[in-house]
Write an enzyme that holds these catalytic residues in place. Structure first.
Site, PDB file in Angstrom:
ATOM      1  CG  ASP A  67      -0.366  -0.588   2.461  1.00 17.65           C
ATOM      2  OD1 ASP A  67       0.874  -0.572   2.581  1.00 17.65           O
ATOM      3  OD2 ASP A  67      -1.125  -1.067   3.327  1.00 17.65           O
ATOM      4  CG  ASP A 136      -8.771  -1.395  11.921  1.00 19.22           C
ATOM      5  OD1 ASP A 136      -7.826  -2.124  11.522  1.00 19.22           O
ATOM      6  OD2 ASP A 136      -9.202  -0.428  11.272  1.00 19.22           O
ATOM      7  CD  GLU A 143      -8.687   0.799   7.951  1.00 24.69           C
ATOM      8  OE1 GLU A 143      -8.564  -0.187   8.713  1.00 24.69           O
ATOM      9  OE2 GLU A 143      -8.106   1.878   8.146  1.00 24.69           O
TER      10      GLU A 143
HETATM   11  C1  F6R Z   1       1.323  -1.441   6.074  1.00 24.33           C
HETATM   12  C2  F6R Z   1       0.075  -2.169   6.203  1.00 24.33           C
HETATM   13  C3  F6R Z   1      -0.704  -2.173   7.468  1.00 24.33           C
HETATM   14  C4  F6R Z   1       0.138  -2.443   8.716  1.00 24.33           C
HETATM   15  C5  F6R Z   1      -0.723  -2.387   9.970  1.00 24.33           C
HETATM   16  C6  F6R Z   1       0.095  -2.560  11.229  1.00 24.33           C
HETATM   17  O1  F6R Z   1       1.878  -1.620   4.794  1.00 24.33           O
HETATM   18  O2  F6R Z   1      -0.331  -2.728   5.266  1.00 24.33           O
HETATM   19  O3  F6R Z   1      -1.708  -3.153   7.392  1.00 24.33           O
HETATM   20  O4  F6R Z   1       0.754  -3.693   8.605  1.00 24.33           O
HETATM   21  O5  F6R Z   1      -1.389  -1.166  10.025  1.00 24.33           O
HETATM   22  O6  F6R Z   1       0.975  -1.489  11.350  1.00 24.33           O
HETATM   23  P1  F6R Z   1       2.127  -1.508  12.451  1.00 24.33           P
HETATM   24  O7  F6R Z   1       3.034  -2.627  12.099  1.00 24.33           O
HETATM   25  O8  F6R Z   1       2.829  -0.167  12.310  1.00 24.33           O
HETATM   26  O9  F6R Z   1       1.464  -1.682  13.762  1.00 24.33           O
END
Ligand code: F6R
Length: 258
Positions: A67, A136, A143
């Site tokens: 992403d 979440d 999401e």
């Molecule tokens: C990032 C992504 C997100 C993160 C998730 C956890 O490329 O795709 O799904 O893996 O938000 O983020 P952290 O590791 O910072 O807690």
């Protein structure tokens, strides 16, 4: 689903990196899917170490990231393009032309997303996809409510994700509200999924994802539909799992013949 509970973040990172390294050693032209955020940083540190100290060779590898924030140019300090270059790509020998991070600034997002999907297909599909999990329950930026068949597209982040990610920005208002994200369906097509989860703030999402029902409200639960997912969690993140004794039992009783 294989669940590996690790004592520390470092142990979790080393074990997850070993899976990726194995894929690269077995298939030098592997197609690797990467994630950003805090969770995979230790994996990247270990992959850099394996490259520098043990000659792990990325020269034929192709990469696709999950992403990117909409509106941030690639060279923005908080872009995922910058994150990946600073934390991995600048330190290994993957050819720059083989690196793909979604663009958050294309004029036609839908056309870009279709091209990104085609790029993955034309490369032969993802051999392994690294994933974190949002508090979440999201994977990539899918999401709650995202279709489990979703493809790469423009998504709107939840307020919780904006809050969670504001730690990387000077002000909360600076966190983009939109992202280009691989879909759940895109992720599920990877041949192997490696999820890493660390910290107490991931415990309820991880338990829901692994032991709850498959639901679009916790898109990480889609891992239950995948043929080869492996989850590495530290003890804090594993804190709300019910089957931990069995997960540990499995690790201690691996069949002699695979
Ligand atoms: C990032 C992504 C997100 C993160 C998730 C956890 O490329 O795709 O799904 O893996 O938000 O983020 P952290 O590791 O910072 O807690």
């Amino acid at each position: 689903m294989e669940v590996v509970i690790c004592k520390t973040y470092d142990e979790m990172s080393r074990k997850a990196a070993a899976v990726v390294a194995d894929v690269v050693r077995t298939k030098p032209k592997a197609v690797l899917g990467f994630a950003t955020g805090s969770s995979p940083l230790g994996i990247y540190k270990e992959l850099i170490r394996l490259h520098k100290k043990e000659g792990l060779n990325f020269s034929k590898v192709t990469t696709f990231n999950l992403d990117e924030y909409v509106g941030l140019p690639a060279d923005h300090p908080q872009s995922y393009w910058t994150f990946m270059h600073e934390n991995l790509f600048n330190h290994i020998n993957v050819p720059k032309k083989n690196v793909h991070v979604p663009s958050g600034t294309s004029k036609d997002h839908a056309a870009f997303c279709a091209k990104y999907e085609k790029g993955i297909r034309d490369a032969g599909g993802l051999d392994v996809q690294i994933l974190g999990i949002g508090s979440d329950g999201h994977i990539a930026f899918n999401e709650p409510g995202s279709s489990l068949g979703s493809r790469t597209r423009l998504v709107t982040l939840t307020e919780q994700t904006v809050d969670d990610n504001s730690r990387f920005f000077e002000r909360r208002e600076d966190v983009p509200r939109h992202a280009i994200s691989m879909g759940v369906g895109t992720v599920l097509e990877a041949r192997k999924l490696v999820m890493v989860a660390s910290g107490k703030n991931k415990a309820s999402a991880l338990a829901a994802a692994i032991e709850g029902p498959v639901t679009c409200m916790i898109t990480a639960s889609a891992l239950q539909l995948h043929p080869d997912p492996i989850v590495f969690a530290d003890e804090d993140a594993a804190g709300q799992l019910k089957m931990t004794a069995y997960y540990r039992w499995i690790q201690n009783n691996k069949p002699a013949v695979p």
